[in-house]
Design a protein around this motif. Structure first.
Motif, PDB file in Angstrom:
ATOM      1  N   THR A  22       0.829  -1.202   0.000  1.00  0.00           N
ATOM      2  CA  THR A  22       0.000   0.000   0.000  1.00  0.00           C
ATOM      3  C   THR A  22       0.867   1.258   0.000  1.00  0.00           C
ATOM      4  O   THR A  22       0.591   2.215  -0.725  1.00  0.00           O
ATOM      5  CB  THR A  22      -0.943   0.004   1.216  1.00  0.00           C
ATOM      6  N   VAL A  23       1.937   1.266   0.788  1.00  0.00           N
ATOM      7  CA  VAL A  23       2.846   2.406   0.812  1.00  0.00           C
ATOM      8  C   VAL A  23       3.507   2.584  -0.553  1.00  0.00           C
ATOM      9  O   VAL A  23       3.640   3.714  -1.048  1.00  0.00           O
ATOM     10  CB  VAL A  23       3.907   2.243   1.927  1.00  0.00           C
ATOM     11  N   MET A  24       3.878   1.478  -1.205  1.00  0.00           N
ATOM     12  CA  MET A  24       4.471   1.570  -2.540  1.00  0.00           C
ATOM     13  C   MET A  24       3.480   2.153  -3.544  1.00  0.00           C
ATOM     14  O   MET A  24       3.857   2.956  -4.405  1.00  0.00           O
ATOM     15  CB  MET A  24       4.951   0.194  -3.005  1.00  0.00           C
ATOM     16  N   VAL A  25       2.214   1.772  -3.450  1.00  0.00           N
ATOM     17  CA  VAL A  25       1.188   2.312  -4.349  1.00  0.00           C
ATOM     18  C   VAL A  25       0.994   3.803  -4.091  1.00  0.00           C
ATOM     19  O   VAL A  25       0.854   4.592  -5.034  1.00  0.00           O
ATOM     20  CB  VAL A  25      -0.134   1.529  -4.184  1.00  0.00           C
ATOM     21  N   ILE A  26       1.013   4.205  -2.826  1.00  0.00           N
ATOM     22  CA  ILE A  26       0.891   5.629  -2.504  1.00  0.00           C
ATOM     23  C   ILE A  26       2.062   6.412  -3.084  1.00  0.00           C
ATOM     24  O   ILE A  26       1.881   7.507  -3.635  1.00  0.00           O
ATOM     25  CB  ILE A  26       0.771   5.823  -0.975  1.00  0.00           C
ATOM     26  N   PHE A  27       3.287   5.861  -2.993  1.00  0.00           N
ATOM     27  CA  PHE A  27       4.448   6.491  -3.621  1.00  0.00           C
ATOM     28  C   PHE A  27       4.225   6.648  -5.124  1.00  0.00           C
ATOM     29  O   PHE A  27       4.511   7.694  -5.699  1.00  0.00           O
ATOM     30  CB  PHE A  27       5.718   5.669  -3.405  1.00  0.00           C
ATOM     31  N   ALA A  28       3.726   5.600  -5.774  1.00  0.00           N
ATOM     32  CA  ALA A  28       3.517   5.638  -7.227  1.00  0.00           C
ATOM     33  C   ALA A  28       2.471   6.688  -7.603  1.00  0.00           C
ATOM     34  O   ALA A  28       2.670   7.456  -8.551  1.00  0.00           O
ATOM     35  CB  ALA A  28       3.098   4.260  -7.732  1.00  0.00           C
TER      36      ALA A  28
END
Length: 84
Positions: A22-28
């Motif tokens: 989820t954190v990676m998706v928020i970064f993207a």
């Protein structure tokens, strides 16, 4: 508080992996939004790679556990058939 007990129905590895993903998706999403606004989003590569390793590790450990559980149940079933 039941999540911290040894015998619970929650897979902690999956929760950690999903949270990291989820954190990676928020970064993207933040990178796409800032890119459309003409600004670069500077994310330290070390931080992003850390989340990537956590995600892959968590989901990998969970899947290996499932596979190992399948193999152990097959072996138990075969031994029960031989001696049963």
């Amino acid at each position: 508080m039941g999540i911290f007990k040894d015998s619970n129905d929650v897979n902690e590895k999956t929760i950690v992996g999903f949270s990291s993903f989820t954190v990676m998706v928020i970064f993207a999403i933040a990178d796409i939004i800032s890119g459309t606004m003409g600004k670069d989003l500077i994310i330290n590569e070390f931080i992003y790679n850390s989340f990537l390793i956590i995600t892959l590790g968590s989901f990998g450990i969970a899947e290996v556990g499932k596979i190992a559980g399948l193999f152990s149940s097959k072996k138990e079933k075969e031994s029960d058939e031989q001696f049963g």
